[in-house]
Design a protein around this motif. Structure first.
Motif, PDB file in Angstrom:
ATOM      1  N   ILE A 161       4.239 100.381  20.209  1.00  0.00           N
ATOM      2  CA  ILE A 161       3.525 100.259  21.482  1.00  0.00           C
ATOM      3  C   ILE A 161       3.355 101.658  22.060  1.00  0.00           C
ATOM      4  O   ILE A 161       4.335 102.390  22.240  1.00  0.00           O
ATOM      5  N   VAL A 162       2.110 102.024  22.340  1.00  0.00           N
ATOM      6  CA  VAL A 162       1.802 103.346  22.881  1.00  0.00           C
ATOM      7  C   VAL A 162       1.722 103.299  24.409  1.00  0.00           C
ATOM      8  O   VAL A 162       2.218 104.194  25.093  1.00  0.00           O
ATOM      9  N   ASN A 163       1.106 102.228  24.946  1.00  0.00           N
ATOM     10  CA  ASN A 163       0.922 102.131  26.388  1.00  0.00           C
ATOM     11  C   ASN A 163       0.762 100.667  26.797  1.00  0.00           C
ATOM     12  O   ASN A 163       0.178  99.875  26.053  1.00  0.00           O
ATOM     13  N   ILE A 164       1.272 100.339  27.983  1.00  0.00           N
ATOM     14  CA  ILE A 164       1.085  99.014  28.573  1.00  0.00           C
ATOM     15  C   ILE A 164       0.593  99.227  29.993  1.00  0.00           C
ATOM     16  O   ILE A 164       1.183  99.981  30.757  1.00  0.00           O
ATOM     17  N   SER A 165      -0.493  98.543  30.346  1.00  0.00           N
ATOM     18  CA  SER A 165      -1.024  98.668  31.708  1.00  0.00           C
ATOM     19  C   SER A 165      -1.366  97.285  32.258  1.00  0.00           C
ATOM     20  O   SER A 165      -1.504  96.322  31.512  1.00  0.00           O
ATOM     21  N   LEU A 213       6.104  93.957  32.292  1.00  0.00           N
ATOM     22  CA  LEU A 213       6.285  94.987  31.274  1.00  0.00           C
ATOM     23  C   LEU A 213       7.144  94.442  30.127  1.00  0.00           C
ATOM     24  O   LEU A 213       6.797  94.572  28.955  1.00  0.00           O
ATOM     25  N   LYS A 214       8.256  93.800  30.460  1.00  0.00           N
ATOM     26  CA  LYS A 214       9.144  93.229  29.439  1.00  0.00           C
ATOM     27  C   LYS A 214       8.427  92.125  28.661  1.00  0.00           C
ATOM     28  O   LYS A 214       8.546  92.041  27.433  1.00  0.00           O
ATOM     29  N   VAL A 246      -2.919  95.004  29.299  1.00  0.00           N
ATOM     30  CA  VAL A 246      -3.553  95.643  28.154  1.00  0.00           C
ATOM     31  C   VAL A 246      -2.470  96.443  27.444  1.00  0.00           C
ATOM     32  O   VAL A 246      -1.827  97.302  28.043  1.00  0.00           O
ATOM     33  N   VAL A 247      -2.270  96.106  26.165  1.00  0.00           N
ATOM     34  CA  VAL A 247      -1.247  96.781  25.364  1.00  0.00           C
ATOM     35  C   VAL A 247      -1.947  97.563  24.270  1.00  0.00           C
ATOM     36  O   VAL A 247      -2.718  97.005  23.494  1.00  0.00           O
ATOM     37  N   GLU A 248      -1.674  98.848  24.229  1.00  0.00           N
ATOM     38  CA  GLU A 248      -2.223  99.703  23.191  1.00  0.00           C
ATOM     39  C   GLU A 248      -1.165  99.869  22.109  1.00  0.00           C
ATOM     40  O   GLU A 248      -0.038 100.283  22.390  1.00  0.00           O
TER      41      GLU A 248
END
Length: 121
Positions: A26-30, A38-39, A18-20
């Motif tokens: 990009i604010v957050n990646i989970s 992540l990359k 989930v990418v915000e």
């Protein structure tokens, strides 16, 4: 803030990411289990890339075409242009697996290599 959902394709885990995103940032990646995920998420949002697999025409060989692929992924937006460039190429034997068919396609720094050998008739 926009949320984009991706499935990581880098390894067999297939992490649900989930990418915000806010604007173009990009604010957050989970959801990733490793740094490769992540990359992948960062690249997919900022500049998606794909490995191109196709064929080029062959002349004087045992096959009418030879399968090729980009050695590394190229920007997704260049795929159609790369296919067009490769459609204009004709190779002649001998061609071995791994031979460079086109060096630095579309100034991407990525070579197109043969994935099948071609020998004369």
């Amino acid at each position: 803030m926009e949320k984009r959902e991706l499935t990581c394709i880098v390894c067999p885990n297939g992490c649900h990411l989930v990418v915000e995103v806010e604007g173009k940032e990009i604010v957050n990646i989970s959801g990733y289990e490793c740094k490769r995920g992540l990359k992948y998420a960062e690249d997919e949002i900022i500049m998606p890339k794909r490995t191109l697999t196709t064929t080029v025409k062959a002349e004087g060989g045992h096959l009418p075409v030879v399968s090729v692929r980009t050695k590394e992924p190229i920007p997704k937006e260049l795929l159609n242009k790369a296919v067009y460039e490769l459609s204009r190429i004709t190779v002649k034997p001998p061609i071995n697996v791994g031979d460079v068919i086109v060096k630095n396609i579309l100034d991407t720094g990525v070579d197109v290599i043969a994935t099948r050998s071609l020998y004369g008739k």
